[in-house]
Motif scaffolding. Structure first.
Motif, PDB file in Angstrom:
ATOM      1  N   TYR A   1       0.822  -1.190   0.000  1.00  0.00           N
ATOM      2  CA  TYR A   1       0.000   0.000   0.000  1.00  0.00           C
ATOM      3  C   TYR A   1       0.871   1.260   0.000  1.00  0.00           C
ATOM      4  N   ILE A   2       1.862   1.256   0.890  1.00  0.00           N
ATOM      5  CA  ILE A   2       2.748   2.420   0.980  1.00  0.00           C
ATOM      6  C   ILE A   2       3.512   2.608  -0.331  1.00  0.00           C
ATOM      7  N   PHE A   3       3.993   1.505  -0.884  1.00  0.00           N
ATOM      8  CA  PHE A   3       4.712   1.573  -2.157  1.00  0.00           C
ATOM      9  C   PHE A   3       3.827   2.181  -3.238  1.00  0.00           C
ATOM     10  N   ASN A   4       2.596   1.738  -3.331  1.00  0.00           N
ATOM     11  CA  ASN A   4       1.666   2.252  -4.340  1.00  0.00           C
ATOM     12  C   ASN A   4       1.422   3.745  -4.157  1.00  0.00           C
ATOM     13  N   GLN A   5       1.263   4.172  -2.930  1.00  0.00           N
ATOM     14  CA  GLN A   5       1.015   5.592  -2.674  1.00  0.00           C
ATOM     15  C   GLN A   5       2.215   6.456  -3.061  1.00  0.00           C
ATOM     16  N   ILE A   6       3.402   5.978  -2.765  1.00  0.00           N
ATOM     17  CA  ILE A   6       4.602   6.757  -3.074  1.00  0.00           C
ATOM     18  C   ILE A   6       4.866   6.783  -4.569  1.00  0.00           C
ATOM     19  N   VAL A   7       4.719   5.648  -5.240  1.00  0.00           N
ATOM     20  CA  VAL A   7       4.997   5.579  -6.677  1.00  0.00           C
ATOM     21  C   VAL A   7       4.030   6.453  -7.468  1.00  0.00           C
ATOM     22  N   ARG A   8       2.814   6.601  -6.995  1.00  0.00           N
ATOM     23  CA  ARG A   8       1.820   7.375  -7.734  1.00  0.00           C
ATOM     24  C   ARG A   8       1.860   8.869  -7.423  1.00  0.00           C
ATOM     25  N   THR A   9       2.696   9.290  -6.476  1.00  0.00           N
ATOM     26  CA  THR A   9       2.779  10.694  -6.093  1.00  0.00           C
ATOM     27  C   THR A   9       3.830  11.409  -6.934  1.00  0.00           C
ATOM     28  N   GLU A  10       3.389  12.384  -7.725  1.00  0.00           N
ATOM     29  CA  GLU A  10       4.311  13.097  -8.608  1.00  0.00           C
ATOM     30  C   GLU A  10       5.163  14.126  -7.862  1.00  0.00           C
ATOM     31  N   SER A  11       4.674  14.630  -6.758  1.00  0.00           N
ATOM     32  CA  SER A  11       5.418  15.680  -6.055  1.00  0.00           C
ATOM     33  C   SER A  11       6.693  15.152  -5.396  1.00  0.00           C
ATOM     34  N   ILE A  12       6.786  13.848  -5.206  1.00  0.00           N
ATOM     35  CA  ILE A  12       7.996  13.292  -4.601  1.00  0.00           C
ATOM     36  C   ILE A  12       9.197  13.519  -5.507  1.00  0.00           C
ATOM     37  N   CYS A  13       9.000  13.414  -6.809  1.00  0.00           N
ATOM     38  CA  CYS A  13      10.103  13.667  -7.751  1.00  0.00           C
ATOM     39  C   CYS A  13      10.597  15.105  -7.615  1.00  0.00           C
ATOM     40  N   GLN A  14       9.690  16.029  -7.435  1.00  0.00           N
ATOM     41  CA  GLN A  14      10.084  17.428  -7.273  1.00  0.00           C
ATOM     42  C   GLN A  14      10.848  17.621  -5.968  1.00  0.00           C
ATOM     43  N   ILE A  15      10.436  16.922  -4.922  1.00  0.00           N
ATOM     44  CA  ILE A  15      11.131  17.020  -3.645  1.00  0.00           C
ATOM     45  C   ILE A  15      12.557  16.501  -3.774  1.00  0.00           C
ATOM     46  N   LEU A  16      12.733  15.448  -4.572  1.00  0.00           N
ATOM     47  CA  LEU A  16      14.064  14.868  -4.758  1.00  0.00           C
ATOM     48  C   LEU A  16      14.905  15.624  -5.774  1.00  0.00           C
ATOM     49  N   GLY A  17      14.336  16.633  -6.421  1.00  0.00           N
ATOM     50  CA  GLY A  17      15.122  17.500  -7.284  1.00  0.00           C
ATOM     51  C   GLY A  17      14.976  17.268  -8.779  1.00  0.00           C
ATOM     52  N   THR A  18      14.027  16.474  -9.213  1.00  0.00           N
ATOM     53  CA  THR A  18      13.824  16.296 -10.650  1.00  0.00           C
ATOM     54  C   THR A  18      12.559  17.029 -11.065  1.00  0.00           C
ATOM     55  N   SER A  19      12.539  17.489 -12.294  1.00  0.00           N
ATOM     56  CA  SER A  19      11.387  18.267 -12.761  1.00  0.00           C
ATOM     57  C   SER A  19      10.291  17.399 -13.363  1.00  0.00           C
ATOM     58  N   THR A  20      10.643  16.224 -13.864  1.00  0.00           N
ATOM     59  CA  THR A  20       9.625  15.359 -14.476  1.00  0.00           C
ATOM     60  C   THR A  20       9.394  14.139 -13.600  1.00  0.00           C
ATOM     61  N   PRO A  21       8.161  13.688 -13.511  1.00  0.00           N
ATOM     62  CA  PRO A  21       7.861  12.492 -12.725  1.00  0.00           C
ATOM     63  C   PRO A  21       8.607  11.275 -13.275  1.00  0.00           C
ATOM     64  N   SER A  22       9.094  10.449 -12.385  1.00  0.00           N
ATOM     65  CA  SER A  22       9.860   9.282 -12.789  1.00  0.00           C
ATOM     66  C   SER A  22       9.573   8.137 -11.831  1.00  0.00           C
ATOM     67  N   LEU A  23       9.289   6.980 -12.386  1.00  0.00           N
ATOM     68  CA  LEU A  23       9.066   5.793 -11.571  1.00  0.00           C
ATOM     69  C   LEU A  23      10.325   5.447 -10.775  1.00  0.00           C
ATOM     70  N   HIS A  24      11.467   5.638 -11.396  1.00  0.00           N
ATOM     71  CA  HIS A  24      12.727   5.312 -10.738  1.00  0.00           C
ATOM     72  C   HIS A  24      12.972   6.198  -9.511  1.00  0.00           C
ATOM     73  N   MET A  25      12.697   7.468  -9.635  1.00  0.00           N
ATOM     74  CA  MET A  25      12.881   8.372  -8.497  1.00  0.00           C
ATOM     75  C   MET A  25      11.880   8.061  -7.383  1.00  0.00           C
ATOM     76  N   ASN A  26      10.658   7.727  -7.760  1.00  0.00           N
ATOM     77  CA  ASN A  26       9.664   7.370  -6.744  1.00  0.00           C
ATOM     78  C   ASN A  26      10.052   6.066  -6.039  1.00  0.00           C
ATOM     79  N   PHE A  27      10.621   5.139  -6.797  1.00  0.00           N
ATOM     80  CA  PHE A  27      11.090   3.894  -6.190  1.00  0.00           C
ATOM     81  C   PHE A  27      12.228   4.175  -5.212  1.00  0.00           C
ATOM     82  N   LEU A  28      13.136   5.045  -5.587  1.00  0.00           N
ATOM     83  CA  LEU A  28      14.214   5.453  -4.701  1.00  0.00           C
ATOM     84  C   LEU A  28      13.654   6.113  -3.434  1.00  0.00           C
TER      85      LEU A  28
END
Length: 109
Positions: free
Chosen positions: A1-28
């Motif tokens: 459940y937690i994995f699904n919520q994080i992978v589907r959140t686009e703002s996490i990529c922005q928090i990590l410093g990337t401008s475009t959503p990425s599955l890899h960054m969300n996985f990280l």
């Protein structure tokens, strides 16, 4: 459940410093966030498990089976080369069962 919520959140990529959503960054991000959560959950579950073991030992003692249980625990300890005096911090974070010495003292009292 937690994995699904994080992978589907686009703002996490922005928090990590990337401008475009990425599955890899969300996985990280999931890996970075889940490790501390997993550590806390594991510690809580180990504490509960040790408490249940003490309760089971108390039940055996009340049933008059303390001596056979102590003998069985000693045999298991010898067969598995258990550490008789582990550090309390290591026990707290890693043991699902109480150390042998604690169990024997608890059964004899």
């Amino acid at each position: 459940y937690i994995f699904n919520q994080i992978v589907r959140t686009e703002s996490i990529c922005q928090i990590l410093g990337t401008s475009t959503p990425s599955l890899h960054m969300n996985f990280l991000a999931f890996i970075l966030l889940y490790n501390p959560i997993s550590f806390l959950l594991k510690t809580a579950l180990m504490t509960i498990s040790r408490r249940h073991e003490f309760q089971a030992d108390l039940f055996a003692a009340r049933a008059g089976l303390a001596r056979p249980l102590v003998e069985g625990l000693k045999k298991l300890s010898v067969n598995h080369l258990s550490h008789l005096f582990p550090h309390p911090a290591y026990v707290f974070f890693n043991y699902s069962h109480p150390p042998l010495i604690q169990r024997i003292k608890n059964l004899q009292s």
